[in-house]
Write a protein that holds these residues in place. Sequence first.
Motif: not given
Length: 554
Positions: A224, A226, A228, A269, A274, A326, A329
């Motif tokens: 996975f 993420n 930002t 997000t 994600n 997804p 988190s």
Amino acid sequence: MKTIFKKLSALVIAVAMLLTVLATSVFAADSATLSISDLKDGDTVTLYQIWNGNGDANTFTGWTKAAGTEGLSETEPTMQQINDLAQKLQAGTISPLATETSTVSGTTFTKDVDHAVAYIAVITPADGNGIVYNPVLLAASYAEENGAVSLKSNPVSIKDAYLYGTNTVAKSSEPTITKDAEATPDTNDKGETIQTASVGDKVSYTVTPTRPQYPANATDKTFFINDTMSNGLRFEFDSLKVNGAAGTMEDGVMVFKDGDKVIARASKTENGFNMAFVYDNLTADPTVTYAATITNDAVVGSEGNPNTVTLYYTNNPNTGSTHENPNESPKDDHGKNYVTKEDEEIVYTYEIKLLKTDDDETDPKPLAGAVFGIYEDEACTKLVDTVTTNAKGEASSTQVSKGTYYVKELVAPEGYTLNTEVKSVEANWMTATTKRTAGTVTTEYTSNQDEATVKTQAGWLKDGKFYSLDNKPAGDNVLPAYIKNTTTTSDTTTYTENNGAGSGVVSMAAWKDTKLKELPSTGGMGIYLFTIVGVVMIVTAAGLYMSRRKNEEN
């Protein structure tokens, strides 16, 4: 007789000695050492004894096996068989014959045994160790070699692949993640390549995570990421691709496929995304690409605008279940502490500072209200920004990345002549003079050309967000963008010439305007002269007219 007896005695002794040697080499059950190499100091090894040898080298009769372990092959144990037993032993559905736990000192685990035995070894990484350890089989058994029977064991390297079954899966792996940005390159004072961009420009990113080596029958295959963005970057969700292919929206989630197999799902997000990968459908490490646009909130200078990507995975794939959603988190999912790896890219935005004064050489006066245009070309046709000087004579533009720009005055302050010179300025890291001080530069855009400071198009507007001319967004409702107003507020009052300080802020030498010459004042000699001349002309014209009328009547 004595001679014959001596010869027979010597023969008996020799045979006895030979039998003693043979008994030692053939029948004695010596010891063996089980080992796992290439571990990390502080790792924990838990041994689950699954089999125990009955007898010794001379009387070995087979194995006593823990219930449920009979499916493990004695000659070609596969990765799937080993992992299946590890899952059941950890879950408590199989009871081992014995269990013991040791902490690794150094990089190699060892255990001495004095008879045939088999263990499933489960390795727990030390804190801070991001390696995924898959379970291994440790065993010692009797083997004959050159007529001699002894206790044998094979050392295990945790870096090796399994011998049987899915042998492409390594016994251990350490996933990584890398992020690269592509914009306008520059070189900082350390000789490193950095990426720069101006407001409205597109920055392209490439993220490459490496897959953990999970066993085929692992229960938790979480893989996975993420991503930002900071405030100075605006993530463009529609640009997201996996292995070069765009996704399709399904129930609010972007789905990516390889043929007919789903390989990833992504959700947007607040300012990023994600992405949950479908581990079993990946045939290679995936490549994720996307774009972001620099915004008016971009931080100028050495701090830059960071973008961080985080990889989540488990180093205990035989407990819990795969995180596939997804929309949330995996940080706290299933009560597990997932391993994380991060990488960051920083994109830098530069600033051009202007100062407007009169032409007084001894005590120059700052001038407000001067409007400047900043262009990409020397002909001043490709507008980047317009700025207006404040009460301190200051104006700044943060619409620039590395490169040469051209500046000209468009509107002079009231009462001053227009400076028609076009000046070039090089925006880059090393020609910077001062770090950004307290202050802001705010640019307003409009799609109404009549409201613009300059009628030249500066970019595009979509949903009220600005994009540069070369970064036209896709989709509908894309309008031309014009610069309505740029406001500079700053506490900076001193401008210095370039000194190579290296902060991405370049200060131009002061622009100077000359005050207009005054016209004659009202009531002065000039107006009296004009009045007298006018009266004389009127009287003369009237006289000529009357004289002509009389002549016509006569």
